[in-house]
Write a protein that holds these residues in place. Structure first.
Motif, mmCIF file in Angstrom:
data_model
loop_
_atom_site.group_PDB
_atom_site.id
_atom_site.type_symbol
_atom_site.label_atom_id
_atom_site.label_comp_id
_atom_site.label_asym_id
_atom_site.label_seq_id
_atom_site.Cartn_x
_atom_site.Cartn_y
_atom_site.Cartn_z
ATOM 1 N N THR A 40 0.820 -1.211 0.000
ATOM 2 C CA THR A 40 0.000 0.000 0.000
ATOM 3 C C THR A 40 0.858 1.267 0.000
ATOM 4 O OG1 THR A 40 -0.171 -0.100 2.426
ATOM 5 C CG2 THR A 40 -1.955 -1.105 1.162
ATOM 6 N N ILE A 41 1.906 1.321 0.823
ATOM 7 C CA ILE A 41 2.710 2.543 0.881
ATOM 8 C C ILE A 41 3.487 2.730 -0.425
ATOM 9 C CG2 ILE A 41 4.474 3.820 2.184
ATOM 10 C CD1 ILE A 41 1.913 3.426 3.731
ATOM 11 N N LEU A 42 3.890 1.616 -1.043
ATOM 12 C CA LEU A 42 4.563 1.711 -2.345
ATOM 13 C C LEU A 42 3.600 2.263 -3.398
ATOM 14 C CD1 LEU A 42 7.377 1.104 -3.388
ATOM 15 C CD2 LEU A 42 6.664 -1.209 -3.926
ATOM 16 N N THR A 43 2.352 1.831 -3.341
ATOM 17 C CA THR A 43 1.351 2.365 -4.270
ATOM 18 C C THR A 43 1.137 3.853 -4.016
ATOM 19 O OG1 THR A 43 0.259 0.207 -4.305
ATOM 20 C CG2 THR A 43 -1.020 2.074 -5.101
ATOM 21 N N VAL A 44 1.016 4.240 -2.742
ATOM 22 C CA VAL A 44 0.844 5.660 -2.413
ATOM 23 C C VAL A 44 2.010 6.475 -2.961
ATOM 24 C CG1 VAL A 44 0.790 7.328 -0.510
ATOM 25 C CG2 VAL A 44 -0.565 5.233 -0.362
ATOM 26 N N MET A 45 3.243 5.986 -2.771
ATOM 27 C CA MET A 45 4.423 6.707 -3.241
ATOM 28 C C MET A 45 4.386 6.891 -4.766
ATOM 29 S SD MET A 45 6.319 7.708 -0.815
ATOM 30 C CE MET A 45 4.837 7.996 0.146
ATOM 31 N N GLY A 46 4.004 5.829 -5.474
ATOM 32 C CA GLY A 46 3.943 5.919 -6.927
ATOM 33 C C GLY A 46 2.972 6.993 -7.396
ATOM 34 N N GLY D 136 5.930 -3.634 -24.078
ATOM 35 C CA GLY D 136 5.412 -4.258 -22.866
ATOM 36 C C GLY D 136 6.466 -5.043 -22.112
ATOM 37 N N ALA D 137 7.750 -4.848 -22.486
ATOM 38 C CA ALA D 137 8.810 -5.596 -21.796
ATOM 39 C C ALA D 137 9.076 -4.987 -20.415
ATOM 40 C CB ALA D 137 10.084 -5.588 -22.633
ATOM 41 N N ASN D 138 9.613 -5.818 -19.512
ATOM 42 C CA ASN D 138 9.931 -5.344 -18.157
ATOM 43 C C ASN D 138 11.343 -4.759 -18.129
ATOM 44 O OD1 ASN D 138 8.071 -8.073 -17.125
ATOM 45 N ND2 ASN D 138 7.602 -6.013 -16.452
ATOM 46 N N PHE D 139 11.474 -3.561 -17.598
ATOM 47 C CA PHE D 139 12.758 -2.897 -17.385
ATOM 48 C C PHE D 139 12.815 -2.430 -15.931
ATOM 49 C CE2 PHE D 139 12.027 -2.229 -21.891
ATOM 50 C CZ PHE D 139 13.293 -2.393 -22.448
ATOM 51 N N VAL D 140 14.028 -2.230 -15.415
ATOM 52 C CA VAL D 140 14.148 -1.476 -14.177
ATOM 53 C C VAL D 140 14.143 -0.005 -14.583
ATOM 54 C CG1 VAL D 140 15.542 -0.969 -12.163
ATOM 55 C CG2 VAL D 140 15.439 -3.305 -13.039
ATOM 56 N N ASN D 141 13.130 0.727 -14.145
ATOM 57 C CA ASN D 141 12.967 2.106 -14.600
ATOM 58 C C ASN D 141 14.104 3.003 -14.133
ATOM 59 O OD1 ASN D 141 10.657 1.762 -16.073
ATOM 60 N ND2 ASN D 141 9.276 2.251 -14.400
ATOM 61 N N ILE D 199 4.502 -1.232 -10.743
ATOM 62 C CA ILE D 199 4.607 -0.772 -12.137
ATOM 63 C C ILE D 199 5.602 0.383 -12.242
ATOM 64 C CG2 ILE D 199 3.358 0.504 -13.944
ATOM 65 C CD1 ILE D 199 1.053 -1.424 -13.664
ATOM 66 N N PRO D 200 5.636 1.348 -11.295
ATOM 67 C CA PRO D 200 6.618 2.424 -11.445
ATOM 68 C C PRO D 200 8.078 1.964 -11.309
ATOM 69 C CG PRO D 200 4.848 3.084 -9.957
ATOM 70 C CD PRO D 200 4.685 1.622 -10.194
ATOM 71 N N ILE D 201 8.313 0.774 -10.749
ATOM 72 C CA ILE D 201 9.697 0.336 -10.524
ATOM 73 C C ILE D 201 10.193 -0.532 -11.679
ATOM 74 C CG2 ILE D 201 11.228 -0.958 -8.968
ATOM 75 C CD1 ILE D 201 9.426 -0.126 -6.654
ATOM 76 N N THR D 202 9.453 -1.607 -12.001
ATOM 77 C CA THR D 202 9.911 -2.538 -13.042
ATOM 78 C C THR D 202 8.853 -2.808 -14.111
ATOM 79 O OG1 THR D 202 9.045 -4.440 -11.818
ATOM 80 C CG2 THR D 202 11.329 -3.808 -11.371
ATOM 81 N N GLY D 203 7.703 -2.177 -14.007
ATOM 82 C CA GLY D 203 6.600 -2.560 -14.872
ATOM 83 C C GLY D 203 5.912 -3.812 -14.357
ATOM 84 N N THR D 204 6.493 -4.409 -13.326
ATOM 85 C CA THR D 204 5.999 -5.620 -12.658
ATOM 86 C C THR D 204 6.109 -6.870 -13.528
ATOM 87 O OG1 THR D 204 4.426 -4.295 -11.414
ATOM 88 C CG2 THR D 204 4.122 -6.665 -11.337
ATOM 89 N N GLY D 205 7.064 -7.711 -13.137
ATOM 90 C CA GLY D 205 7.191 -9.004 -13.793
ATOM 91 C C GLY D 205 6.424 -10.042 -12.984
ATOM 92 N N ILE D 206 7.059 -10.555 -11.921
ATOM 93 C CA ILE D 206 6.562 -11.615 -11.037
ATOM 94 C C ILE D 206 6.063 -12.804 -11.835
ATOM 95 C CG2 ILE D 206 5.963 -9.919 -9.236
ATOM 96 C CD1 ILE D 206 3.019 -10.674 -9.601
ATOM 97 N N ASN D 207 6.460 -12.889 -13.115
ATOM 98 C CA ASN D 207 6.085 -13.994 -13.981
ATOM 99 C C ASN D 207 7.144 -14.071 -15.075
ATOM 100 O OD1 ASN D 207 4.982 -15.680 -15.948
ATOM 101 N ND2 ASN D 207 2.882 -15.009 -15.532
ATOM 102 N N PRO D 208 8.143 -14.982 -14.916
ATOM 103 C CA PRO D 208 9.245 -15.015 -15.877
ATOM 104 C C PRO D 208 8.795 -15.255 -17.320
ATOM 105 C CG PRO D 208 9.811 -16.237 -13.901
ATOM 106 C CD PRO D 208 8.365 -15.882 -13.779
ATOM 107 N N ALA D 209 7.715 -16.025 -17.527
ATOM 108 C CA ALA D 209 7.259 -16.276 -18.892
ATOM 109 C C ALA D 209 6.763 -14.978 -19.517
ATOM 110 C CB ALA D 209 6.132 -17.317 -18.889
ATOM 111 N N ARG D 210 6.020 -14.189 -18.762
ATOM 112 C CA ARG D 210 5.534 -12.907 -19.248
ATOM 113 C C ARG D 210 6.698 -11.986 -19.598
ATOM 114 N NH1 ARG D 210 5.914 -8.157 -19.421
ATOM 115 N NH2 ARG D 210 4.699 -6.433 -18.605
ATOM 116 N N SER D 211 7.724 -11.922 -18.750
ATOM 117 C CA SER D 211 8.875 -11.064 -19.004
ATOM 118 C C SER D 211 9.657 -11.555 -20.216
ATOM 119 C CB SER D 211 9.791 -11.035 -17.774
ATOM 120 O OG SER D 211 9.083 -10.561 -16.651
ATOM 121 N N LEU D 212 9.863 -12.871 -20.294
ATOM 122 C CA LEU D 212 10.646 -13.440 -21.400
ATOM 123 C C LEU D 212 9.927 -13.240 -22.735
ATOM 124 C CD1 LEU D 212 13.186 -15.227 -22.095
ATOM 125 C CD2 LEU D 212 11.584 -17.131 -22.204
ATOM 126 N N GLY D 213 8.628 -13.525 -22.758
ATOM 127 C CA GLY D 213 7.875 -13.407 -24.010
ATOM 128 C C GLY D 213 7.961 -12.010 -24.576
#
Lengths: 269, 269, 269, 269
Positions: A40-46, D136-141, D199-213
């Motif tokens: 939640t706090i990460l979402t607030v920060m974003g 739609g690829a994942n990056f570290v922003n 999403i503001p940090i990496t676009g959110t992966g948490i799924n290697p198949a999604r990131s790889l594709g």
């Protein structure tokens, strides 16, 4: 009537201190409150660190983060610790004699520790952004009095604890099959809805652990910044986010136990 | 066929006036409608009082507040009062003979009182913001005729009451296990959806207690302001928000009882 | 294995033409599709007719309107007509032999009539706004080819019909208790999700009745406007919104019946 | 205690290689991951390619697309393959010995192939838009370190896999009726919530198949573009989106199996 009101929990239950499930429950509350504050706090920060709210998940997204996390975490921890994740909920259920005083105090300590750690991790990601944007701490916003803030916290917590008590009511669970099945969903929605309404007033606490964790992590650094107004603000306002939720939880417990269940009038039988 | 259509409720049932559960049900309707107005009108105020909607929960957030509160409150009060929280729902279920006339009138009075108190608390927080932003009262927006407003209220309430009747249908509940379990969710969604569609037309009433509560609290003060157009507006338009929902509820009751259930053709057997 | 695959429905079942439940099912499909178009097209009009999308429920609100209405209407009509509200769903279930050809054609006609009436009522509210903003009709947006539009409709309808088939699968319903209980929710979400993805391409059809209803009501007037490009556009593009969804529904039916259920290889036994 | 912890799955189970249900499960994982990438990456493209986010479904809409698709697809495939749709989930459940190593590797390969195909179809619609907007690829922003990105992926995947393990826990399923029924909903919400936060940090992966594709489809073309920074970026960062989720999944498996279930201490009995 095919249900039995469970007997009130004793104030002190020595047996539970010897069981692994007691300590496991506290760990589960710690982990859940940690994850709650982190997300939640990460979402607030974003949202608050962006110049234009349109390119973020928005204030509504913040409300979803708080409500959604409570939904998911209540679902995950209900069978382990009861899924409180909130000292006000623990206090309300203690007043309704659903858990012992020992367990209630233990839960509240673990919730506060988890919240402090969760907010700390968010600060660790981007300290400058965290400190420049209020750290997700709860304040009474300019234009509102402390009485407004206190009132908003009281009624908001009433909504949440009233929903929790309805969802875990033994009589209704025996009669209406849908009551226990959906339970985590209306509880999460209650948190979401109170955020929709009171973010403009206090940022919405209704959870003393969440307010404390953000305030402690935010103010520890500010103590050296000499900006008295904002630096001490979060801790200065803290009492509102403990007194308000506890009054709200007490009112919800009284409403549910006395008006809806009429338990005081039955217990003599 | 392993279900039994319950017999129609009598118009006047003397027995229920002596039971505590009758009075408790009215209290539950009062509290639920109070919380409903409090959360929703506070959300409306937060959105409309902001210059840029992007830094609020937005119009969509308002729709979630109305629908979400109905979901949570129907969940909480379904086992106590049936969870109406809306005179149009009470009227529709009365036409379908699901409750007595006494109980229907009692519910409607308690709902209206709860709504007035809920809107009053919101005004108490920030009277200037409340009065400057329409007080969350329902109006037919400029550019739409009264007929448009009435039509929108009729069809919107039809959607809601039709969903309520489908969710509480005795025959389907006996056959489809998912009908009673999810019930509060589609009812809440129906309210959410009608708000998505008709906020631009009337602000969406489909609940005479909600419309009345906001209109009374908003206009009591304006009576001395001599701004005839806006001051009397909310009360002047009131008939639309009672006639429309009641017609919609009646049509839904007729559709469900006559077309879907064919109850008039069965009752002789 | 404690479930029995129901026998395939006959192409023509004379008995059902004599039953009231057959005609009632068609009325329910008409009313549901009417309400579906009414709420969704009214929501679309509210968004597209506003200069700044921030003061509306937004494009996301449009997606919620389509998905949410399907959730509520499937919930309400599942026990009466099966809750199709979409010719592509009817076609997919017909290919899977879940209903007779007679019933499928009857449903599709009733769905189209309901959709035309629903869009007509929205136009009745504000004809000028309706005609100036595309009437909620589906187009292939500039920048995309007809092939893109057709592909988007095929995959989008596949997502929807695949979800419908999974939710109503006899084998899974017998084994997993949660499958039938939640059913209307993932079906509604499927519609919501496809709208999130393909509104920028075609406005998202995946429902030939919805596309036809909006196109007919929008173009009837434009015929005299001599603006060939836009006036005939909606009807000109219509084939995409029938061929695409029907191909997608057929692929989903083949995937579910042949790959997942392997029914052709079992039926000889 | 009326439940039985199922025995740990063997590392290699020769029997399953001969069963059609094994191959069918892989096909279901392929199709589900294909649809997951198709809908989500198309939603991302619609948002990021628009100049003003207000006229799109917004960043919150992207979070709904990811979470909602997981909800719908877990619902649809839970009975066929277990509904993983994510190598990190497969890895976590493998560590908890819920499936064999053979099956785990087979699932991961099928998930990655499905993800590549899904992202490829999105690129096929509008190659220029796809390549101009990061695919739609994942990056570290920018502004975040690789350590931040890795940490966000670890905790985010912990939230997801912890929810999956709670939802499929044999002990709780036997005791709490609501655990298996709602299961796909909190799992989908967990994905939604992690997206809101990271999403503001990496676009959110948490799924290697999604990131790889997304990374493979995005970079295949860029290899000739000589823009080293962005062209190789997606593949260069890939390790974060495999190592992070696998660590998070392992921590969740340890937390659930050791702390919550204490299975290592019981298995000797």
């Amino acid at each position: 009537k095919d249900y039995k009101e469970p007997p009130p929990a004793p104030l002190f239950e020595p047996g539970e201190l010897k069981s692994w499930s007691f300590y496991r429950a506290g760990i589960a509350e710690f982990v859940a409150t940690f994850l709650f504050l982190y997300i939640t706090i990460l979402t607030v920060m974003g949202v608050v660190s962006s110049k234009t709210k349109c390119s973020t998940v928005g204030i509504q997204g913040i409300a979803w983060a708080f409500g959604g996390m409570i939904f998911a975490l209540v679902y995950c921890t209900a069978g382990i610790s009861g899924g409180h994740i909130n000292p006000a909920v623990t206090f309300g259920l203690f007043l309704a004699r659903k858990l012992s005083l020992t367990r209630a105090l233990y839960y509240i300590v673990m919730q506060c520790l988890g919240a402090i750690c969760g907010a700390g991790v968010v600060k660790g990601f981007k300290k400058s952004i965290y400190m420049a944007n209020g750290g997700g701490a709860n304040f009474v916003n300019p234009g509102y009095t402390k009485g407004d803030g206190l009132g908003a916290e009281i009624i908001g917590t009433f909504v949440l604890v009233y929903t929790v008590m309805s969802a875990t009511d033994a009589k209704r669970n025996a009669r209406d099959s849908h009551v226990p099945i959906l339970a985590p969903l209306p509880i999460g929605f209650a948190v979401f809805l109170v955020h929709l309404a009171t973010i403009p007033i206090t940022g919405t606490g209704i959870n003393p652990a969440r307010s404390l964790g953000a305030a402690i992590i935010y103010n520890r650094d500010h103590a050296w910044n000499d900006q008295a107004s904002s630096s001490m603000g979060a801790l200065f306002f803290q009492w509102i986010f403990w007194v308000g939720p506890f009054i709200g939880a007490a009112l919800a417990a009284i409403y549910h136990q006395v008006v809806i269940r009429a338990i005081p009038f039955k217990s003599r039988r």
